[in-house]
Design a protein around this motif. Structure first.
Motif, mmCIF file in Angstrom:
data_model
loop_
_atom_site.group_PDB
_atom_site.id
_atom_site.type_symbol
_atom_site.label_atom_id
_atom_site.label_comp_id
_atom_site.label_asym_id
_atom_site.label_seq_id
_atom_site.Cartn_x
_atom_site.Cartn_y
_atom_site.Cartn_z
ATOM 1 N N TYR A 196 0.808 -1.139 0.123
ATOM 2 C CA TYR A 196 -0.011 -0.054 -0.093
ATOM 3 C C TYR A 196 0.829 1.465 0.021
ATOM 4 O O TYR A 196 0.591 2.169 -0.734
ATOM 5 N N VAL A 204 -2.811 8.495 -2.764
ATOM 6 C CA VAL A 204 -4.129 7.540 -2.281
ATOM 7 C C VAL A 204 -3.950 7.544 -0.812
ATOM 8 O O VAL A 204 -3.257 6.615 -0.531
ATOM 9 N N THR A 205 -4.741 8.190 -0.048
ATOM 10 C CA THR A 205 -4.512 8.270 1.430
ATOM 11 C C THR A 205 -5.768 7.652 2.167
ATOM 12 O O THR A 205 -6.157 7.685 3.295
ATOM 13 N N ASP A 206 -6.674 6.802 1.559
ATOM 14 C CA ASP A 206 -7.695 5.910 2.303
ATOM 15 C C ASP A 206 -7.243 4.652 2.772
ATOM 16 O O ASP A 206 -7.816 3.701 2.251
ATOM 17 N N PHE A 207 -6.332 4.831 3.784
ATOM 18 C CA PHE A 207 -5.865 3.613 4.388
ATOM 19 C C PHE A 207 -6.949 2.857 5.150
ATOM 20 O O PHE A 207 -6.819 1.553 4.989
ATOM 21 N N PRO A 208 -7.820 3.449 5.876
ATOM 22 C CA PRO A 208 -8.705 2.475 6.530
ATOM 23 C C PRO A 208 -9.527 1.865 5.393
ATOM 24 O O PRO A 208 -9.859 0.544 6.032
ATOM 25 N N ARG A 209 -9.928 2.360 4.434
ATOM 26 C CA ARG A 209 -10.682 1.515 3.513
ATOM 27 C C ARG A 209 -9.815 0.446 2.907
ATOM 28 O O ARG A 209 -10.294 -0.781 2.868
ATOM 29 N N TYR A 210 -8.620 0.718 2.422
ATOM 30 C CA TYR A 210 -7.439 -0.392 2.127
ATOM 31 C C TYR A 210 -7.452 -1.522 2.976
ATOM 32 O O TYR A 210 -7.298 -2.770 2.968
ATOM 33 N N LEU A 264 0.059 5.136 -1.416
ATOM 34 C CA LEU A 264 0.491 6.309 -0.606
ATOM 35 C C LEU A 264 1.456 7.119 -1.052
ATOM 36 O O LEU A 264 1.262 8.512 -1.276
ATOM 37 N N ARG A 324 -10.633 -3.515 3.172
ATOM 38 C CA ARG A 324 -11.179 -4.008 1.911
ATOM 39 C C ARG A 324 -10.006 -5.116 1.350
ATOM 40 O O ARG A 324 -10.273 -5.958 0.626
#
Length: 172
Positions: free
Chosen positions: A114, A123-129, A119, A132
């Protein structure tokens, strides 16, 4: 002999992972069986062989699926090296240590994947990654690790027995 067998395992795994495993996805993720093979092989052999196998398996994945060649190879090489480092002398019939190591390696690999692939590109949507991809892949890898470890353990035992027998003939 060992090189041919391990290369065949990696190649067969690559074919299965890119074709058949995509049809048995769980929560839109597929298991990283290459990672499981690298971790179990590194634990059964040693850190250097694990790093070499990890680099080879990762490079194969990079060539066919990677956006940047070398990232997966580098990550798998590190996984193979660090998975084989603490397990020089452990009870190889024990399934707890490989499960723990596959879980830790899956979390570390997916997190670093990631960081290096998303990152750094913004792309900073770590909780979603995390929810999922990282956690489902880790759980999937843990379930399959028991079966893959048993298969790799059996193959490794047969190769080692053959190598010991061959060495015994050479000594006489």
């Amino acid at each position: 002999m060992r090189i041919a067998v391990v290369s065949a395992i990696v190649f067969i795994n690559f074919i299965l992972q890119s074709t058949w495993f995509s049809h048995i996805s769980l929560f839109d993720t597929i298991p990283n069986t290459a990672l499981i093979i690298v971790v179990t092989y590194a634990m059964l052999r040693d850190d250097v062989e694990g790093a070499i196998l990890g680099f080879g398996a990762g490079f194969l994945a990079d060539i066919f699926f990677g956006r940047v060649i070398g990232i997966t190879a580098l990550l798998m090489m590190f996984v193979g090296y660090f998975a084989g480092k603490p397990f020089k002398d452990f009870f190889k019939e024990n399934y707890i240590a490989p499960l723990i190591m596959v879980g830790v390696a899956s979390l570390a690999y997916e997190f670093m994947f990631y960081v290096l692939n998303f990152l750094l590109m913004g792309v900073t949507d770590f909780p979603r990654y995390l929810g999922r991809v990282i956690l489902p892949v880790t759980v999937y890898n843990l379930v399959l690790a028991v079966f893959v470890y048993r298969i790799i353990y059996g193959i490794n035992a047969k190769i080692e027995a053959r190598e010991d027998k061959k060495r015994g003939f050479m000594k006489r």
